[in-house]
Design a protein around this motif. Structure first.
Motif, PDB file in Angstrom:
ATOM      1  N   ASP A   4     -25.008 -20.847  36.417  1.00  0.00           N
ATOM      2  CA  ASP A   4     -24.007 -22.180  36.759  1.00  0.00           C
ATOM      3  C   ASP A   4     -24.588 -23.269  36.323  1.00  0.00           C
ATOM      4  O   ASP A   4     -24.202 -24.003  35.624  1.00  0.00           O
ATOM      5  CB  ASP A   4     -23.330 -22.087  37.869  1.00  0.00           C
ATOM      6  CG  ASP A   4     -24.273 -22.186  39.172  1.00  0.00           C
ATOM      7  OD1 ASP A   4     -25.820 -21.946  38.944  1.00  0.00           O
ATOM      8  OD2 ASP A   4     -23.820 -22.470  40.169  1.00  0.00           O
ATOM      9  N   LYS A   8     -23.955 -25.666  32.703  1.00  0.00           N
ATOM     10  CA  LYS A   8     -23.635 -27.018  32.900  1.00  0.00           C
ATOM     11  C   LYS A   8     -24.765 -28.007  32.002  1.00  0.00           C
ATOM     12  O   LYS A   8     -24.303 -28.765  31.164  1.00  0.00           O
ATOM     13  CB  LYS A   8     -23.988 -27.652  34.339  1.00  0.00           C
ATOM     14  CG  LYS A   8     -23.701 -29.171  34.471  1.00  0.00           C
ATOM     15  CD  LYS A   8     -24.098 -29.596  35.810  1.00  0.00           C
ATOM     16  CE  LYS A   8     -24.041 -31.092  36.174  1.00  0.00           C
ATOM     17  NZ  LYS A   8     -25.079 -31.621  35.265  1.00  0.00           N
ATOM     18  N   ARG A  15     -18.611 -28.671  33.988  1.00  0.00           N
ATOM     19  CA  ARG A  15     -19.041 -29.089  35.441  1.00  0.00           C
ATOM     20  C   ARG A  15     -19.410 -27.736  35.880  1.00  0.00           C
ATOM     21  O   ARG A  15     -19.071 -26.470  35.633  1.00  0.00           O
ATOM     22  CB  ARG A  15     -17.688 -29.321  36.245  1.00  0.00           C
ATOM     23  CG  ARG A  15     -17.453 -30.787  35.747  1.00  0.00           C
ATOM     24  CD  ARG A  15     -16.248 -31.242  36.551  1.00  0.00           C
ATOM     25  NE  ARG A  15     -15.328 -32.412  35.924  1.00  0.00           N
ATOM     26  CZ  ARG A  15     -14.464 -32.428  35.285  1.00  0.00           C
ATOM     27  NH1 ARG A  15     -13.968 -30.939  34.823  1.00  0.00           N
ATOM     28  NH2 ARG A  15     -13.905 -33.287  34.595  1.00  0.00           N
ATOM     29  N   ARG A  16     -20.423 -27.930  36.816  1.00  0.00           N
ATOM     30  CA  ARG A  16     -20.908 -26.678  37.605  1.00  0.00           C
ATOM     31  C   ARG A  16     -19.918 -25.963  38.389  1.00  0.00           C
ATOM     32  O   ARG A  16     -19.997 -24.676  38.370  1.00  0.00           O
ATOM     33  CB  ARG A  16     -22.258 -27.168  38.456  1.00  0.00           C
ATOM     34  CG  ARG A  16     -22.841 -26.017  38.913  1.00  0.00           C
ATOM     35  CD  ARG A  16     -24.281 -26.400  39.503  1.00  0.00           C
ATOM     36  NE  ARG A  16     -25.146 -25.417  40.101  1.00  0.00           N
ATOM     37  CZ  ARG A  16     -26.445 -25.630  40.386  1.00  0.00           C
ATOM     38  NH1 ARG A  16     -26.654 -26.839  40.597  1.00  0.00           N
ATOM     39  NH2 ARG A  16     -26.891 -24.430  40.907  1.00  0.00           N
ATOM     40  N   THR A  17     -19.028 -26.513  39.008  1.00  0.00           N
ATOM     41  CA  THR A  17     -18.075 -26.045  39.854  1.00  0.00           C
ATOM     42  C   THR A  17     -16.976 -25.155  38.864  1.00  0.00           C
ATOM     43  O   THR A  17     -16.465 -24.074  39.314  1.00  0.00           O
ATOM     44  CB  THR A  17     -17.034 -27.101  40.534  1.00  0.00           C
ATOM     45  OG1 THR A  17     -16.410 -27.796  39.812  1.00  0.00           O
ATOM     46  CG2 THR A  17     -17.924 -27.584  41.717  1.00  0.00           C
ATOM     47  N   ASN A  20     -18.931 -21.958  38.157  1.00  0.00           N
ATOM     48  CA  ASN A  20     -18.775 -20.965  39.388  1.00  0.00           C
ATOM     49  C   ASN A  20     -17.303 -20.379  39.259  1.00  0.00           C
ATOM     50  O   ASN A  20     -17.556 -19.042  39.513  1.00  0.00           O
ATOM     51  CB  ASN A  20     -18.917 -21.823  40.598  1.00  0.00           C
ATOM     52  CG  ASN A  20     -20.369 -21.926  41.181  1.00  0.00           C
ATOM     53  OD1 ASN A  20     -21.331 -21.272  40.752  1.00  0.00           O
ATOM     54  ND2 ASN A  20     -20.590 -23.264  41.358  1.00  0.00           N
ATOM     55  N   GLU A  21     -16.340 -20.844  39.017  1.00  0.00           N
ATOM     56  CA  GLU A  21     -15.167 -20.328  38.918  1.00  0.00           C
ATOM     57  C   GLU A  21     -15.107 -19.155  37.851  1.00  0.00           C
ATOM     58  O   GLU A  21     -14.562 -18.293  37.893  1.00  0.00           O
ATOM     59  CB  GLU A  21     -13.897 -21.430  38.967  1.00  0.00           C
ATOM     60  CG  GLU A  21     -13.824 -22.211  39.903  1.00  0.00           C
ATOM     61  CD  GLU A  21     -12.983 -23.388  39.852  1.00  0.00           C
ATOM     62  OE1 GLU A  21     -12.462 -23.665  38.517  1.00  0.00           O
ATOM     63  OE2 GLU A  21     -12.746 -24.312  40.668  1.00  0.00           O
TER      64      GLU A  21
END
Length: 81
Positions: A4, A8, A15-17, A20-21
């Protein structure tokens, strides 16, 4: 480096989030295997990311964190889009 974070800092995903998703949804492969966001990325690995129905395959050239955004593109080479 974690998958992740690599996505990024290399600017493949903003975005890192979001990285992740995408990983949790099973849409990222490392060397042909489904990868979690915490998987380690090493130079020479082939990462395949599916954006919608458009896969992008890249080879990892470096896992060192870049100092500026200009050198982020030097972290990978696109194999196929």
């Amino acid at each position: 480096m974690r998958l992740d974070k690599y996505l990024k800092v290399s600017r493949l995903i903003k975005r890192r989030t979001v990285a992740n998703e995408v990983a949790d949804a099973g849409r990222i492969l490392i060397n042909g295997k489904v990868a979690k966001a915490s998987a380690a990325v090493n130079p020479g690995d082939v990462v395949e990311i599916t954006f919608g129905n458009r896969p992008v395959k890249v080879r990892v050239l470096s896992d060192a964190e870049p100092r500026t955004k200009d050198v982020a593109r030097e972290m990978y080479e696109v194999i196929e889009e």
